[in-house]
Design an enzyme around this catalytic site. Structure first.
Site, mmCIF file in Angstrom:
data_model
loop_
_atom_site.group_PDB
_atom_site.id
_atom_site.type_symbol
_atom_site.label_atom_id
_atom_site.label_comp_id
_atom_site.label_asym_id
_atom_site.label_seq_id
_atom_site.Cartn_x
_atom_site.Cartn_y
_atom_site.Cartn_z
ATOM 1 N NE ARG A 28 0.664 18.771 9.192
ATOM 2 C CZ ARG A 28 1.336 17.660 9.377
ATOM 3 N NH1 ARG A 28 1.501 17.190 10.597
ATOM 4 N NH2 ARG A 28 1.858 17.014 8.367
ATOM 5 C CD GLU A 85 1.105 21.919 13.511
ATOM 6 O OE1 GLU A 85 1.456 20.795 13.908
ATOM 7 O OE2 GLU A 85 1.644 22.482 12.562
ATOM 8 C CE1 TYR A 94 -0.431 6.984 11.734
ATOM 9 C CE2 TYR A 94 0.247 9.172 12.481
ATOM 10 C CZ TYR A 94 0.482 7.811 12.364
ATOM 11 O OH TYR A 94 1.610 7.269 12.905
ATOM 12 C CG HIS A 95 -1.245 11.753 15.117
ATOM 13 N ND1 HIS A 95 -1.232 12.635 14.064
ATOM 14 C CD2 HIS A 95 0.057 11.489 15.384
ATOM 15 C CE1 HIS A 95 0.031 12.901 13.717
ATOM 16 N NE2 HIS A 95 0.829 12.219 14.508
ATOM 17 C CB SER A 138 -0.978 0.012 1.173
ATOM 18 O OG SER A 138 -0.290 0.013 2.384
ATOM 19 C CE LYS A 146 0.579 4.576 14.176
ATOM 20 N NZ LYS A 146 1.330 3.351 13.910
ATOM 21 C CB THR A 165 2.582 8.385 16.790
ATOM 22 O OG1 THR A 165 2.967 9.729 16.571
ATOM 23 C CG2 THR A 165 1.073 8.366 16.965
ATOM 24 C CG ASN A 167 -4.782 0.026 6.375
ATOM 25 O OD1 ASN A 167 -4.757 -0.947 5.629
ATOM 26 N ND2 ASN A 167 -3.700 0.547 6.902
ATOM 27 C CB SER A 169 -4.216 13.952 12.350
ATOM 28 O OG SER A 169 -3.537 12.722 12.534
ATOM 29 C CB ILE A 220 -2.092 -7.990 8.341
ATOM 30 C CG1 ILE A 220 -1.851 -6.524 8.679
ATOM 31 C CG2 ILE A 220 -0.825 -8.689 7.896
ATOM 32 C CD1 ILE A 220 -1.088 -6.338 9.969
ATOM 33 C CG ASN A 228 12.811 12.152 5.758
ATOM 34 O OD1 ASN A 228 13.865 12.414 6.326
ATOM 35 N ND2 ASN A 228 12.176 11.016 5.940
HETATM 36 N N1 USQ Z 1 5.640 20.616 8.926
HETATM 37 C C1 USQ Z 1 6.058 21.789 8.341
HETATM 38 N N2 USQ Z 1 6.369 21.762 7.010
HETATM 39 C C2 USQ Z 1 6.271 20.646 6.252
HETATM 40 C C3 USQ Z 1 5.849 19.443 6.858
HETATM 41 C C4 USQ Z 1 5.529 19.484 8.204
HETATM 42 O O1 USQ Z 1 6.163 22.827 8.988
HETATM 43 O O2 USQ Z 1 6.563 20.718 5.047
HETATM 44 C C5 USQ Z 1 5.335 20.589 10.374
HETATM 45 C C6 USQ Z 1 3.899 20.215 10.727
HETATM 46 O O3 USQ Z 1 3.060 21.334 10.774
HETATM 47 C C7 USQ Z 1 4.075 19.528 12.077
HETATM 48 C C8 USQ Z 1 5.479 18.947 12.025
HETATM 49 O O4 USQ Z 1 6.134 19.568 10.934
HETATM 50 O O5 USQ Z 1 4.048 20.475 13.097
HETATM 51 C C9 USQ Z 1 5.557 17.456 11.842
HETATM 52 O O6 USQ Z 1 4.887 17.077 10.669
HETATM 53 P P1 USQ Z 1 5.251 15.702 9.927
HETATM 54 O O7 USQ Z 1 4.422 15.630 8.692
HETATM 55 O O8 USQ Z 1 6.716 15.567 9.773
HETATM 56 O O9 USQ Z 1 4.842 14.631 11.038
HETATM 57 P P2 USQ Z 1 3.454 14.124 11.567
HETATM 58 O O10 USQ Z 1 2.314 14.523 10.711
HETATM 59 O O11 USQ Z 1 3.378 14.514 13.009
HETATM 60 O O12 USQ Z 1 3.609 12.555 11.440
HETATM 61 C C10 USQ Z 1 4.881 11.897 11.366
HETATM 62 C C11 USQ Z 1 4.667 10.531 10.740
HETATM 63 C C12 USQ Z 1 3.779 9.700 11.640
HETATM 64 C C13 USQ Z 1 4.371 9.634 13.042
HETATM 65 C C14 USQ Z 1 4.609 11.040 13.588
HETATM 66 C C15 USQ Z 1 5.342 11.068 14.889
HETATM 67 O O13 USQ Z 1 4.084 10.678 9.454
HETATM 68 O O14 USQ Z 1 3.648 8.400 11.092
HETATM 69 O O15 USQ Z 1 3.465 8.975 13.862
HETATM 70 O O16 USQ Z 1 5.437 11.753 12.639
HETATM 71 S S1 USQ Z 1 4.831 12.448 15.861
HETATM 72 O O17 USQ Z 1 4.873 13.663 15.069
HETATM 73 O O18 USQ Z 1 5.698 12.517 16.997
HETATM 74 O O19 USQ Z 1 3.442 12.179 16.225
#
Ligand code: USQ
Length: 397
Positions: free
Chosen positions: A328, A330, A182-183, A34, A186, A145, A119, A180, A75, A241
């Site tokens: 978002r 947040e 997604y979160h 996927s 979890k 997460t 899923n 979100s 799965i 990334n």
């Molecule tokens: N952000 C930016 N610019 C971007 C992308 C993101 O400023 O181009 C900001 C977002 O607003 C957010 C932060 O960066 O405040 C993190 O965003 P993200 O897309 O890197 O991460 P997130 O959506 O929180 O999710 C990612 C993974 C997810 C994992 C999570 C861990 O996709 O699978 O569960 O990180 S955590 O963030 O600790 O919940």
């Protein structure tokens, strides 16, 4: 050790497979393909060149010190196949990474929200039932997460906290406040797994992980055939990334809002090191253990600045950093202090510094600049938490 890796073709799953296989463990991978499909549908691609699933497994098998097996199925649907694998392979550890990991994807619309719930929740429930029937003593290591907690105005502990109400005390789970759908899946998983441990005596480590960045672990050095994927599109690319690929493609680094929001982060190498260490210290049967997994925490602006400096050092040109409206919902100004005390007791010590990892990533991604330039359109978000569907705009003050 016999390790079942659910979601073996993903960003983390594949890296984990390479690390465990190199250490001589026997691994059985399952994936439904996927991630590749959804990234392609989103107009994205991996910024690193990766082999097809069957080919990369073939390469790993060639290099492997233990056995490497694989199966392709979903799965969340195919419970019988999952059960049969648990019965035949008898895993000692089950790594569950077979989920849809993107917050923006889940927020796109009702259909995506429902699909994410189905899923992610069905996959975990199937794992729990299959374990109950076929693999009751195995150690489930589940990727949760840090986003389950949201941004509370108190430190984020690991596991339960002491609560006193009206003179009565109890140890209770720390409140969840996901931001979100997604979160939120979890969060639901956390409750479901906790209950399964209690009623069926299963053992689980639920890993509350921060945002992972990086494109390789040491087992991949000089072995491009083992590359793991690196996404940068609006849905599947995580923040650092994305910034790396944006810099390489001469696209401004996309800070959402003020960039003062803080996130826990960790390099891919640390994520994989921790997942290996956790397997070596299983909880007792019936125990649900929760821990926070990250190396450090930084604001989004700090992350952008690190990428900007590293890119300048390597190439002599400085990428632009721009603030965009935040798609978002947040908190952008907030207290943030997560605890991380359990992993060091298992032997975790941070590996490389962020600056070093980022430099290595830029050097690798820059080689694919020409190919990646076709995918620039996948960068700018069009999915808003509000439901709007339009490209985010640059903020001007
Ligand atoms: N952000 C930016 N610019 C971007 C992308 C993101 O400023 O181009 C900001 C977002 O607003 C957010 C932060 O960066 O405040 C993190 O965003 P993200 O897309 O890197 O991460 P997130 O959506 O929180 O999710 C990612 C993974 C997810 C994992 C999570 C861990 O996709 O699978 O569960 O990180 S955590 O963030 O600790 O919940």
């Amino acid at each position: 050790m016999r390790a079942l890796i659910l979601g073996m073709d993903g960003y983390l799953g594949w890296s984990l497979a390479c690390a465990l296989s190199d250490r001589g463990h026997e691994i059985y991978g399952v994936d439904n393909g996927s991630r590749r499909r959804l990234v392609k549908e989103s107009g994205g691609t991996s910024a690193t060149k990766i082999l097809m699933y069957e080919d990369r497994v073939g390469e790993l098998r060639r290099l492997s010190k233990g056995g490497v097996y694989r199966e392709t199925f979903d799965i969340s649907h195919d419970f019988d196949c999952l059960s049969a694998i648990m019965k035949g392979f008898k895993p000692e550890v089950i790594y569950h990474l077979a989920q849809m990991p993107s917050a923006p994807f889940s927020m796109k619309d009702r259909k995506h929200c429902l699909w994410t719930h189905q899923n992610n929740l069905f996959s975990t429930l199937n794992v729990l039932y299959a374990m109950r029937d076929q693999s009751r003593t195995a150690h489930l290591i589940k990727i949760g997460t840090m986003g389950e907690f949201g941004q509370p105005n108190v430190p984020i502990p690991e596991g339960e906290v002491l609560v006193e109400i009206d003179g009565h005390r109890d140890m209770l789970p720390f409140p969840r406040a996901a931001g979100s759908w997604y979160h939120q899946t979890k969060v639901h998983d956390t409750h479901n797994i906790r209950m399964a441990c209690k009623i069926w005596g299963l053992r689980c480590t639920d890993v509350m992980q921060g945002v992972v960045y990086g494109n390789k672990i040491k087992e991949m050095y000089e072995k491009p055939e083992l590359n793991t994927r690196l996404d940068f599109d609006q849905y599947f690319g995580t923040v650092i990334n994305r910034f790396i690929v944006q810099a390489v493609l001469d696209h401004p680094l996309t800070i959402y809002g003020r960039g003062t929001q803080v996130r826990s982060i960790l390099p891919l190498q640390d994520s994989i090191n921790c997942l290996g260490l956790i397997a070596l210290s299983p909880p007792a049967p019936g125990m649900y253990r929760e821990l926070n997994q990250f190396q450090e925490y930084k604001s989004i602006s700090e992350m952008a600045h690190i990428v900007q400096e590293a890119y300048y050092e390597l190439t002599g040109s400085e990428p632009k950093v721009l603030h965009y409206e935040n798609p978002r919902q947040e908190k952008e100004e907030h207290f943030y202090k997560p605890m991380r005390e359990i992993l060091p007791t298992m032997g975790y010590a941070p590996s490389e510094r962020i600056e070093q990892v980022v430099r290595g990533m830029i050097a690798d991604v820059i080689e694919n600049k020409l190919f990646l330039s076709k995918y620039k359109k996948a960068i700018i978000p069009t999915a808003h938490w509000s439901g709007d569907k339009r490209a985010i705009q640059e903020l001007r003050n």
